[in-house]
Scaffold this motif. Structure first.
Motif, PDB file in Angstrom:
ATOM      1  N   ASN A   1     -15.607  -5.661  -4.620  1.00  0.00           N
ATOM      2  CA  ASN A   1     -16.055  -6.514  -4.881  1.00  0.00           C
ATOM      3  C   ASN A   1     -15.533  -8.210  -4.138  1.00  0.00           C
ATOM      4  O   ASN A   1     -16.089  -8.924  -4.314  1.00  0.00           O
ATOM      5  CB  ASN A   1     -16.139  -6.854  -6.304  1.00  0.00           C
ATOM      6  CG  ASN A   1     -15.076  -7.030  -6.862  1.00  0.00           C
ATOM      7  OD1 ASN A   1     -13.801  -6.844  -6.263  1.00  0.00           O
ATOM      8  ND2 ASN A   1     -15.139  -6.893  -8.337  1.00  0.00           N
TER       9      ASN A   1
ATOM     10  N   GLY B   1      -9.354   3.555  -6.490  1.00  0.00           N
ATOM     11  CA  GLY B   1      -8.295   2.464  -6.747  1.00  0.00           C
ATOM     12  C   GLY B   1      -8.187   1.942  -8.096  1.00  0.00           C
ATOM     13  O   GLY B   1      -9.329   2.248  -8.909  1.00  0.00           O
TER      14      GLY B   1
ATOM     15  N   SER C   1       1.051   6.960   2.938  1.00  0.00           N
ATOM     16  CA  SER C   1       2.190   6.893   3.697  1.00  0.00           C
ATOM     17  C   SER C   1       3.425   8.084   2.950  1.00  0.00           C
ATOM     18  O   SER C   1       3.965   8.739   3.712  1.00  0.00           O
ATOM     19  CB  SER C   1       2.792   5.606   3.939  1.00  0.00           C
ATOM     20  OG  SER C   1       3.218   5.109   3.027  1.00  0.00           O
TER      21      SER C   1
ATOM     22  N   GLY D   1      12.378  -1.876  -0.634  1.00  0.00           N
ATOM     23  CA  GLY D   1      11.537  -0.825  -0.488  1.00  0.00           C
ATOM     24  C   GLY D   1      10.652  -0.852   0.577  1.00  0.00           C
ATOM     25  O   GLY D   1      10.022   0.418   0.646  1.00  0.00           O
TER      26      GLY D   1
ATOM     27  N   HIS E   1       2.511  10.088   0.520  1.00  0.00           N
ATOM     28  CA  HIS E   1       1.999  11.175  -0.183  1.00  0.00           C
ATOM     29  C   HIS E   1       1.290  12.057   0.963  1.00  0.00           C
ATOM     30  O   HIS E   1       1.820  12.779   1.774  1.00  0.00           O
ATOM     31  CB  HIS E   1       1.338  10.744  -1.449  1.00  0.00           C
ATOM     32  CG  HIS E   1       2.038  10.167  -2.626  1.00  0.00           C
ATOM     33  ND1 HIS E   1       2.771   8.817  -2.424  1.00  0.00           N
ATOM     34  CD2 HIS E   1       2.562  10.858  -3.618  1.00  0.00           C
ATOM     35  CE1 HIS E   1       3.687   8.970  -3.608  1.00  0.00           C
ATOM     36  NE2 HIS E   1       3.193  10.057  -4.203  1.00  0.00           N
TER      37      HIS E   1
ATOM     38  N   ARG F   1      13.979   9.127   0.873  1.00  0.00           N
ATOM     39  CA  ARG F   1      14.081   8.069  -0.146  1.00  0.00           C
ATOM     40  C   ARG F   1      15.059   8.300  -1.248  1.00  0.00           C
ATOM     41  O   ARG F   1      15.767   7.599  -1.756  1.00  0.00           O
ATOM     42  CB  ARG F   1      12.509   7.680  -0.832  1.00  0.00           C
ATOM     43  CG  ARG F   1      11.873   7.083   0.415  1.00  0.00           C
ATOM     44  CD  ARG F   1      10.416   7.017   0.007  1.00  0.00           C
ATOM     45  NE  ARG F   1      10.159   6.433  -1.111  1.00  0.00           N
ATOM     46  CZ  ARG F   1       9.010   6.121  -1.745  1.00  0.00           C
ATOM     47  NH1 ARG F   1       7.912   6.471  -0.796  1.00  0.00           N
ATOM     48  NH2 ARG F   1       8.533   5.595  -2.931  1.00  0.00           N
TER      49      ARG F   1
HETATM   50  C1  LIG Z   1       7.378   2.234  -0.222  1.00  0.00           C
HETATM   51  C2  LIG Z   1       5.703   2.288  -0.786  1.00  0.00           C
HETATM   52  C3  LIG Z   1       4.996   3.579  -0.587  1.00  0.00           C
HETATM   53  C4  LIG Z   1       3.717   3.354  -1.072  1.00  0.00           C
HETATM   54  N1  LIG Z   1       3.103   4.639  -0.930  1.00  0.00           N
HETATM   55  C5  LIG Z   1       1.725   4.416  -1.309  1.00  0.00           C
HETATM   56  C6  LIG Z   1       0.950   5.670  -0.866  1.00  0.00           C
HETATM   57  O1  LIG Z   1       1.413   6.686  -0.350  1.00  0.00           O
HETATM   58  N2  LIG Z   1      -0.247   5.402  -1.445  1.00  0.00           N
HETATM   59  C7  LIG Z   1      -0.804   4.487  -2.004  1.00  0.00           C
HETATM   60  O2  LIG Z   1      -2.041   4.614  -2.157  1.00  0.00           O
HETATM   61  N3  LIG Z   1      -0.204   3.426  -2.320  1.00  0.00           N
HETATM   62  C8  LIG Z   1       1.180   3.439  -1.826  1.00  0.00           C
HETATM   63  N4  LIG Z   1       2.009   2.353  -2.133  1.00  0.00           N
HETATM   64  C9  LIG Z   1       1.423   1.164  -2.736  1.00  0.00           C
HETATM   65  C10 LIG Z   1       0.615   0.275  -1.879  1.00  0.00           C
HETATM   66  O3  LIG Z   1       1.463  -0.573  -1.156  1.00  0.00           O
HETATM   67  C11 LIG Z   1      -0.641  -0.675  -2.829  1.00  0.00           C
HETATM   68  O4  LIG Z   1       0.244  -1.206  -3.881  1.00  0.00           O
HETATM   69  C12 LIG Z   1      -1.631   0.243  -3.507  1.00  0.00           C
HETATM   70  O5  LIG Z   1      -2.131   1.429  -2.675  1.00  0.00           O
HETATM   71  C13 LIG Z   1      -2.587  -0.432  -3.945  1.00  0.00           C
HETATM   72  O6  LIG Z   1      -3.561   0.170  -4.982  1.00  0.00           O
HETATM   73  P1  LIG Z   1      -4.997  -0.139  -5.093  1.00  0.00           P
HETATM   74  O7  LIG Z   1      -5.739  -0.488  -4.002  1.00  0.00           O
HETATM   75  O8  LIG Z   1      -5.687   0.650  -5.862  1.00  0.00           O
HETATM   76  O9  LIG Z   1      -4.847  -1.235  -6.120  1.00  0.00           O
HETATM   77  P2  LIG Z   1      -5.252  -2.998  -5.895  1.00  0.00           P
HETATM   78  O10 LIG Z   1      -4.310  -3.538  -4.828  1.00  0.00           O
HETATM   79  O11 LIG Z   1      -4.670  -3.766  -7.252  1.00  0.00           O
HETATM   80  O12 LIG Z   1      -6.555  -3.176  -5.729  1.00  0.00           O
HETATM   81  C14 LIG Z   1      -7.458  -2.922  -6.428  1.00  0.00           C
HETATM   82  C15 LIG Z   1      -8.979  -3.539  -5.384  1.00  0.00           C
HETATM   83  O13 LIG Z   1     -10.029  -3.122  -6.194  1.00  0.00           O
HETATM   84  C16 LIG Z   1     -10.923  -4.360  -6.011  1.00  0.00           C
HETATM   85  N5  LIG Z   1     -11.919  -4.379  -7.336  1.00  0.00           N
HETATM   86  C17 LIG Z   1     -11.762  -4.565  -8.400  1.00  0.00           C
HETATM   87  N6  LIG Z   1     -12.549  -4.700  -9.371  1.00  0.00           N
HETATM   88  C18 LIG Z   1     -13.504  -4.247  -8.468  1.00  0.00           C
HETATM   89  C19 LIG Z   1     -14.914  -3.838  -8.867  1.00  0.00           C
HETATM   90  N7  LIG Z   1     -15.386  -3.807 -10.157  1.00  0.00           N
HETATM   91  N8  LIG Z   1     -15.779  -3.109  -7.966  1.00  0.00           N
HETATM   92  C20 LIG Z   1     -15.289  -3.214  -6.636  1.00  0.00           C
HETATM   93  N9  LIG Z   1     -13.802  -3.559  -6.284  1.00  0.00           N
HETATM   94  C21 LIG Z   1     -13.188  -3.925  -7.187  1.00  0.00           C
HETATM   95  C22 LIG Z   1     -10.191  -5.241  -5.908  1.00  0.00           C
HETATM   96  O14 LIG Z   1     -10.736  -6.564  -5.171  1.00  0.00           O
HETATM   97  C23 LIG Z   1      -8.985  -4.976  -5.149  1.00  0.00           C
HETATM   98  O15 LIG Z   1      -9.095  -4.916  -3.899  1.00  0.00           O
HETATM   99  C24 LIG Z   1       3.377   2.231  -1.613  1.00  0.00           C
HETATM  100  C25 LIG Z   1       4.043   1.072  -1.932  1.00  0.00           C
HETATM  101  C26 LIG Z   1       5.475   1.123  -1.401  1.00  0.00           C
HETATM  102  C27 LIG Z   1       6.200  -0.186  -1.511  1.00  0.00           C
END
Ligand SMILES: Cc1cc2nc3c(=O)[nH]c(=O)nc-3n(C[C@H](O)[C@H](O)[C@H](O)COP(=O)(O)OP(=O)(O)OC[C@H]3O[C@@H](n4cnc5c(N)ncnc54)[C@H](O)[C@@H]3O)c2cc1C
Length: 300
Positions: free
Chosen positions: A270, A190, A234, A106, A236, A90
């Motif tokens: 949730n 997350g 993917s 990306g 990391h 990358r």
């Molecule tokens: C090229 C590229 C590479 C990437 N590589 C990685 C990687 O290696 N690792 C990685 O992790 N990501 C990677 N990403 C990012 C990935 O695509 C996602 O954006 C990321 O994993 C989303 O993180 P998240 O699930 O924490 O956040 P969000 O997608 O915002 O999800 C949050 C979740 O929490 C839930 N939630 C909210 N409040 C509560 C509550 N009170 N109780 C229970 N549940 C709740 C919601 O319903 C939601 O499902 C990459 C992206 C790209 C473009």
């Protein structure tokens, strides 16, 4: 007329799929094999037209060859540059995009041609939507379907002149041991955790379980809650624990690929429609602020 494609390869992972995607829109597909001469020999057997090997001495990080590779592919008239999602590739792809003045995509899933434009299906919004990006010159991280290597004679390997590079690896220091790779229990955090003030809630569960903490990319990059050594996915780290508990994680493939080999995965979310439930054996639909204290008590 098709495009002139170059693939930046620092490893052969997913190369079959990338060659396939490039072939569909290009008249010629060349590979810049950046790393060892063994790598160049390996990628030559993937049914490509040309392989140029960029080999640096052992004490030079692969990424340091970025400007040299970028200059080479730009001088050759590339209009499409592709790589897999490894950190090193990358980094070099970014240098090539700059040299070409190319649009950067990306998370490309598929490529097509529309007149003079390459059109890439780019996965966005946590893998919930695909946007079509069109540009005459493009640099893509390709994360679409993989494919077997094509049958056929191996391409000849040319060796590029690599200028002496100032960057040197002056030593290695073990990163503050995360133990993620060998942990039997891992708790993944997350964005559902919402705020830094809530981290102690998870710490209590981790202590009760004797687990290691992992997180999603935005918890590191955007929120700065954890260092990158803790990101699973993917781009990391990977973990293959007996038990993985995902807290407030939506289930993007970019993250779930990081715990694919866990024996048992449990999700707390949730949103009953969250994608994460499709990747876990057990799912708890609920507010993690209620569920985590209950789990902590149970593990105690
Ligand atoms: C090229 C590229 C590479 C990437 N590589 C990685 C990687 O290696 N690792 C990685 O992790 N990501 C990677 N990403 C990012 C990935 O695509 C996602 O954006 C990321 O994993 C989303 O993180 P998240 O699930 O924490 O956040 P969000 O997608 O915002 O999800 C949050 C979740 O929490 C839930 N939630 C909210 N409040 C509560 C509550 N009170 N109780 C229970 N549940 C709740 C919601 O319903 C939601 O499902 C990459 C992206 C790209 C473009």
């Amino acid at each position: 007329m098709g495009k002139k494609a170059w693939i930046i390869a620092t490893e052969s992972r997913r190369l079959g799929g990338i060659v396939d995607a490039a072939r569909g829109v290009s008249d010629s597909v060349s590979v810049a094999a950046v790393g060892s001469s063994d790598l160049a020999g390996e990628v030559a057997s993937y049914g490509v037209d040309r392989v140029v090997s960029f080999v640096a001495s052992d004490d030079v990080p692969v990424e340091a060859l970025g400007p040299c590779v970028a200059e080479f592919v730009a001088a050759d008239g590339a209009d499409l540059v592709l790589s897999n999602d490894s950190g090193a590739a990358r980094c070099i792809l970014g240098a090539a995009a700059g040299a070409l003045g190319a649009a950067v995509v990306g998370n490309a899933q598929a490529l097509a041609l529309d007149g003079d434009n390459v059109v890439a299906d780019n996965l966005v919004a946590n893998a919930k939507a695909i946007e079509a990006v069109a540009a005459p010159k493009m640099a893509c991280i390709y994360t679409g379907p993989d494919a077997d290597r094509a049958e056929g004679p191996a391409a000849a390997v040319e060796c590029a002149d690599v200028p002496s590079v100032e960057d040197r690896v002056v030593g290695f220091e073990e990163a503050a041991g995360t133990g993620l790779a060998t942990a039997s229990r891992v708790v993944g955090v997350g964005m559902g955790l919402a705020a830094r003030d809530n981290l102690p809630l998870v710490d209590a569960l981790v202590d009760a379980m004797g687990a290691e903490i992992a997180c999603t990319l935005p918890c590191c990059d955007d929120m700065r809650w954890y260092p990158s050594e803790r990101v699973l996915g993917s781009s990391h780290n990977t973990a293959s624990p007996d038990l993985y508990i995902a807290l407030g994680i939506s289930g993007s493939p970019n993250h779930t690929s990081g715990f694919r080999d866990a024996k048992t995965a449990v999700a707390v979310n949730n949103d009953p429609d969250a994608e994460i439930f499709n990747c876990c054996k057990y799912g708890i639909v609920g507010d993690l602020f209620d569920v985590v204290p209950a789990l902590t008590e149970a593990f105690k």
